[in-house]
Scaffold this motif. Structure first.
Motif, PDB file in Angstrom:
ATOM      1  N   MET A 197       0.833  -1.145   0.028  1.00 28.32           N
ATOM      2  CA  MET A 197       0.062  -0.051   0.036  1.00 28.32           C
ATOM      3  C   MET A 197       0.768   1.293  -0.085  1.00 28.32           C
ATOM      4  SD  MET A 197      -3.021   0.868   2.673  1.00 28.32           S
ATOM      5  CE  MET A 197      -1.939   0.759   4.030  1.00 28.32           C
ATOM      6  N   LYS A 198       0.484   2.436  -0.843  1.00 30.89           N
ATOM      7  CA  LYS A 198       1.294   3.535  -0.730  1.00 30.89           C
ATOM      8  C   LYS A 198       0.759   4.388   0.282  1.00 30.89           C
ATOM      9  CE  LYS A 198       2.116   4.812  -4.880  1.00 30.89           C
ATOM     10  NZ  LYS A 198       1.945   5.471  -6.281  1.00 30.89           N
ATOM     11  N   VAL A 199       1.551   4.688   1.117  1.00 33.17           N
ATOM     12  CA  VAL A 199       1.178   5.901   2.279  1.00 33.17           C
ATOM     13  C   VAL A 199       2.280   7.105   2.371  1.00 33.17           C
ATOM     14  CG1 VAL A 199       1.310   6.058   4.787  1.00 33.17           C
ATOM     15  CG2 VAL A 199       1.015   3.673   3.853  1.00 33.17           C
ATOM     16  N   LEU A 200       1.153   8.155   2.320  1.00 38.12           N
ATOM     17  CA  LEU A 200       1.941   9.442   2.193  1.00 38.12           C
ATOM     18  C   LEU A 200       2.034  10.008   3.849  1.00 38.12           C
ATOM     19  CD1 LEU A 200       2.578  12.336   1.154  1.00 38.12           C
ATOM     20  CD2 LEU A 200       0.329  12.991   0.849  1.00 38.12           C
ATOM     21  N   ILE A 201       3.238  10.449   4.303  1.00 39.09           N
ATOM     22  CA  ILE A 201       3.286  10.962   5.704  1.00 39.09           C
ATOM     23  C   ILE A 201       3.628  12.434   5.494  1.00 39.09           C
ATOM     24  CG2 ILE A 201       5.139  11.038   7.507  1.00 39.09           C
ATOM     25  CD1 ILE A 201       5.774   8.220   6.731  1.00 39.09           C
ATOM     26  N   ALA A 202       2.955  13.242   6.173  1.00 39.48           N
ATOM     27  CA  ALA A 202       2.933  14.759   6.058  1.00 39.48           C
ATOM     28  C   ALA A 202       3.266  15.211   7.580  1.00 39.48           C
ATOM     29  CB  ALA A 202       1.701  15.411   5.646  1.00 39.48           C
ATOM     30  N   ASP A 203       4.549  15.811   7.634  1.00 44.28           N
ATOM     31  CA  ASP A 203       4.830  16.353   8.976  1.00 44.28           C
ATOM     32  C   ASP A 203       6.071  17.226   8.849  1.00 44.28           C
ATOM     33  OD1 ASP A 203       5.665  16.544  11.878  1.00 44.28           O
ATOM     34  OD2 ASP A 203       4.638  14.657  12.071  1.00 44.28           O
ATOM     35  N   ASP A 204       5.918  18.211   9.672  1.00 47.93           N
ATOM     36  CA  ASP A 204       6.899  19.330   9.359  1.00 47.93           C
ATOM     37  C   ASP A 204       8.122  19.223  10.351  1.00 47.93           C
ATOM     38  OD1 ASP A 204       5.114  20.127  11.581  1.00 47.93           O
ATOM     39  OD2 ASP A 204       6.057  22.063  11.737  1.00 47.93           O
ATOM     40  N   ASP A 205       8.065  18.091  11.154  1.00 46.99           N
ATOM     41  CA  ASP A 205       9.098  17.740  12.138  1.00 46.99           C
ATOM     42  C   ASP A 205       9.932  16.437  11.663  1.00 46.99           C
ATOM     43  OD1 ASP A 205      10.140  18.167  15.059  1.00 46.99           O
ATOM     44  OD2 ASP A 205       9.803  15.905  14.948  1.00 46.99           O
ATOM     45  N   GLN A 206      11.207  17.160  11.608  1.00 47.01           N
ATOM     46  CA  GLN A 206      12.207  15.925  11.040  1.00 47.01           C
ATOM     47  C   GLN A 206      12.175  14.594  11.410  1.00 47.01           C
ATOM     48  OE1 GLN A 206      16.179  17.034  10.129  1.00 47.01           O
ATOM     49  NE2 GLN A 206      16.658  15.460   8.938  1.00 47.01           N
ATOM     50  N   ILE A 207      12.325  14.766  13.125  1.00 49.54           N
ATOM     51  CA  ILE A 207      12.403  13.534  13.650  1.00 49.54           C
ATOM     52  C   ILE A 207      11.046  12.689  13.758  1.00 49.54           C
ATOM     53  CG2 ILE A 207      12.498  12.565  16.184  1.00 49.54           C
ATOM     54  CD1 ILE A 207      14.355  14.919  16.633  1.00 49.54           C
ATOM     55  N   SER A 208       9.778  13.266  13.613  1.00 47.84           N
ATOM     56  CA  SER A 208       8.733  12.581  13.730  1.00 47.84           C
ATOM     57  C   SER A 208       8.595  11.988  12.400  1.00 47.84           C
ATOM     58  CB  SER A 208       7.492  13.635  13.789  1.00 47.84           C
ATOM     59  OG  SER A 208       7.387  14.096  15.184  1.00 47.84           O
ATOM     60  N   ARG A 209       9.049  12.606  11.251  1.00 53.65           N
ATOM     61  CA  ARG A 209       8.754  12.187  10.045  1.00 53.65           C
ATOM     62  C   ARG A 209       9.793  10.883   9.673  1.00 53.65           C
ATOM     63  NH1 ARG A 209       9.784  17.360   8.175  1.00 53.65           N
ATOM     64  NH2 ARG A 209      11.977  16.766   7.312  1.00 53.65           N
ATOM     65  N   MET A 210      10.807  10.901  10.249  1.00 56.06           N
ATOM     66  CA  MET A 210      11.730   9.695  10.341  1.00 56.06           C
ATOM     67  C   MET A 210      11.122   8.454  11.262  1.00 56.06           C
ATOM     68  SD  MET A 210      15.245  11.585  10.890  1.00 56.06           S
ATOM     69  CE  MET A 210      16.261   9.946  11.136  1.00 56.06           C
ATOM     70  N   ILE A 211      10.696   8.877  12.361  1.00 57.19           N
ATOM     71  CA  ILE A 211       9.946   7.794  13.272  1.00 57.19           C
ATOM     72  C   ILE A 211       8.880   7.217  12.365  1.00 57.19           C
ATOM     73  CG2 ILE A 211       8.766   7.091  15.204  1.00 57.19           C
ATOM     74  CD1 ILE A 211      10.342   9.293  16.474  1.00 57.19           C
ATOM     75  N   THR A 212       8.125   8.174  11.899  1.00 57.65           N
ATOM     76  CA  THR A 212       6.627   7.361  11.170  1.00 57.65           C
ATOM     77  C   THR A 212       7.019   6.747   9.950  1.00 57.65           C
ATOM     78  OG1 THR A 212       5.561   9.603  11.856  1.00 57.65           O
ATOM     79  CG2 THR A 212       4.543   8.179  10.137  1.00 57.65           C
ATOM     80  N   LYS A 213       8.055   7.263   8.944  1.00 56.91           N
ATOM     81  CA  LYS A 213       8.396   6.492   8.074  1.00 56.91           C
ATOM     82  C   LYS A 213       9.047   5.242   8.073  1.00 56.91           C
ATOM     83  CE  LYS A 213      11.493   7.225   3.824  1.00 56.91           C
ATOM     84  NZ  LYS A 213      12.508   6.061   3.910  1.00 56.91           N
ATOM     85  N   ALA A 214       9.941   5.162   9.265  1.00 60.11           N
ATOM     86  CA  ALA A 214      10.326   3.787   9.736  1.00 60.11           C
ATOM     87  C   ALA A 214       9.117   2.614  10.046  1.00 60.11           C
ATOM     88  CB  ALA A 214      11.412   3.980  10.792  1.00 60.11           C
ATOM     89  N   ALA A 215       8.254   3.420  10.590  1.00 59.90           N
ATOM     90  CA  ALA A 215       7.063   2.603  11.064  1.00 59.90           C
ATOM     91  C   ALA A 215       6.170   2.157  10.052  1.00 59.90           C
ATOM     92  CB  ALA A 215       6.225   3.157  12.271  1.00 59.90           C
ATOM     93  N   VAL A 216       6.290   2.960   9.047  1.00 54.18           N
ATOM     94  CA  VAL A 216       5.325   2.715   7.731  1.00 54.18           C
ATOM     95  C   VAL A 216       6.119   1.515   6.846  1.00 54.18           C
ATOM     96  CG1 VAL A 216       4.505   3.455   5.717  1.00 54.18           C
ATOM     97  CG2 VAL A 216       4.200   4.680   7.731  1.00 54.18           C
ATOM     98  N   GLU A 217       7.315   1.738   6.730  1.00 55.11           N
ATOM     99  CA  GLU A 217       8.239   1.086   5.776  1.00 55.11           C
ATOM    100  C   GLU A 217       8.220  -0.645   6.634  1.00 55.11           C
ATOM    101  OE1 GLU A 217      11.690   2.972   5.203  1.00 55.11           O
ATOM    102  OE2 GLU A 217      10.861   3.902   3.397  1.00 55.11           O
ATOM    103  N   GLN A 218       8.446  -0.482   8.144  1.00 51.47           N
ATOM    104  CA  GLN A 218       8.332  -1.844   8.762  1.00 51.47           C
ATOM    105  C   GLN A 218       7.278  -2.553   8.464  1.00 51.47           C
ATOM    106  OE1 GLN A 218       9.484  -1.103  13.052  1.00 51.47           O
ATOM    107  NE2 GLN A 218       9.925  -3.511  13.089  1.00 51.47           N
ATOM    108  N   SER A 219       6.092  -1.863   8.357  1.00 46.48           N
ATOM    109  CA  SER A 219       4.801  -2.536   8.290  1.00 46.48           C
ATOM    110  C   SER A 219       4.529  -2.907   6.947  1.00 46.48           C
ATOM    111  CB  SER A 219       3.574  -1.510   8.634  1.00 46.48           C
ATOM    112  OG  SER A 219       3.578  -1.249  10.078  1.00 46.48           O
ATOM    113  N   GLY A 220       5.767  -2.887   6.084  1.00 45.06           N
ATOM    114  CA  GLY A 220       5.512  -3.338   4.496  1.00 45.06           C
ATOM    115  C   GLY A 220       5.021  -2.536   3.537  1.00 45.06           C
ATOM    116  N   HIS A 221       4.920  -1.236   3.755  1.00 45.99           N
ATOM    117  CA  HIS A 221       4.188  -0.183   2.913  1.00 45.99           C
ATOM    118  C   HIS A 221       5.275   0.597   2.120  1.00 45.99           C
ATOM    119  CE1 HIS A 221       0.411  -1.699   4.463  1.00 45.99           C
ATOM    120  NE2 HIS A 221       0.715  -1.430   5.610  1.00 45.99           N
ATOM    121  N   ASP A 222       5.089   1.256   1.127  1.00 47.58           N
ATOM    122  CA  ASP A 222       5.703   2.211   0.385  1.00 47.58           C
ATOM    123  C   ASP A 222       5.502   3.849   0.971  1.00 47.58           C
ATOM    124  OD1 ASP A 222       6.810   0.401  -1.249  1.00 47.58           O
ATOM    125  OD2 ASP A 222       5.166   0.455  -2.825  1.00 47.58           O
ATOM    126  N   CYS A 223       6.604   4.345   1.097  1.00 45.52           N
ATOM    127  CA  CYS A 223       6.288   5.622   1.765  1.00 45.52           C
ATOM    128  C   CYS A 223       6.675   6.967   0.744  1.00 45.52           C
ATOM    129  CB  CYS A 223       7.347   5.680   2.770  1.00 45.52           C
ATOM    130  SG  CYS A 223       6.755   5.959   4.353  1.00 45.52           S
TER     131      CYS A 223
END
Length: 309
Positions: A1-27
């Protein structure tokens, strides 16, 4: 599944991106609301994980924009809040969000919500396919697989409006299978159905892809010939008539010994910008004239004694 992450905080983006990719989705990652909206329109992600507060469009505005744009697709929106207050959660749901998570982000909580997102978006995709199939079925004649009168009403209305606005010509050709009742009486309705299918296929094969062929009812068909003058339509319909004749479908109850068609043609042209109902009536009168003068022929409405206005 393709997932869009929208966040202005770099650390939050990195954490969310890692969690999404760990769940097997494209970011796909956006650093603010405006770029998130641009990326959404470009990539059409199945799910969006968006921060509530960020530059440009905030999370609520992004939710609203997504919901306004959606048609047959559905995007699962997960709102990320700093503290998960009831007020923020309610505002997010009212704006169109499906769920929410709070910061600091728990990857397990996001994983669970993405599983729900995958199920919901898959269900919506299936429903969209069923709606499309039902829409097509409602506008298709079950026997001949041609368009039916409902589709004709829609298509002809659109064509007429455009042709009237831009001064374009088009023609209608009403077609009837000659002595078809007698054919059914002699050969049976099953043979009659087979003959109609063969004739319908021939009609569709003899016109341009941009033209329309519709089953008008019983053994009657209507051809909509775009960007066509009356003279051009007559040539087309003579070719169609000859193609049906060439099928050589035996009919002992017809003087020609085979199944034939007759056609009446009306034209929407300069000097005669008639409405669709009048054009249909004129094509029908021309067809009646073709039948009365011996069948197996094409008659133009403009040649009749009653003429056109």
């Amino acid at each position: 599944m393709k997932v869009l992450i929208a966040d202005d905080d770099q650390i939050s983006r990195m954490i969310t991106k890692a969690a999404v990719e760990q769940s097997g989705h494209d970011c796909i990652v956006a650093v603010d609301g405006d770029s998130a909206w641009d990326l959404y329109q470009e990539h059409a992600p199945a799910a969006v994980v968006t921060d509530l507060m960020m530059p440009g469009l905030n999370g609520l505005d992004l939710c609203r924009a997504i919901r306004e744009r959606e048609q047959d697709t559905y995007t699962y929106v997960i709102l990320v809040t700093s503290h998960g207050s009831r007020k923020d959660v309610l505002a997010g749901m009212e704006a169109g969000a499906d769920d929410y998570v709070t910061k600091p982000l728990d990857p397990f909580n996001l994983h669970i919500r993405l599983l729900a997102a995958q199920r919901i978006t898959s269900l919506h995709a299936d429903l969209a396919k069923y709606r499309t199939a039902l829409t097509k079925q409602a506008r298709t004649d079950p026997l001949t697989k041609l368009h039916n009168r409902l589709k004709l009403t829609e298509d002809l209305g659109q064509l007429h409006s455009r042709s009237d606005r831009y001064s374009r010509d088009y023609c209608l050709a009403m077609v009837d299978v000659d002595n078809f009742k007698r054919y059914n009486d002699i050969y049976g309705h099953q043979a009659g159905d087979a003959a109609l299918v063969a004739i319908a296929s021939t009609l569709a094969g003899e016109v341009r892809q941009s033209d329309g062929v519709y089953r008008f009812g019983g053994e009657e068909f209507l051809l909509v010939l775009r960007e066509q003058t009356a003279a051009g339509a007559e040539v087309v319909m003579e070719r169609v008539r000859a193609a049906v004749h060439a099928l050589q479908i035996e009919h002992s109850g017809d003087p020609d010994g085979i199944l034939t068609i007759s056609a009446g043609v009306s034209a929407f042209a300069d000097g005669h910008r008639a409405g669709t109902e009048q054009l249909l009536r004129e094509a029908d009168l021309a067809l009646y004239a073709a039948k009365a003068s011996g069948r197996n022929r094409v008659t133009l409405a403009s040649t009749l004694s009653q003429g056109v206005d």
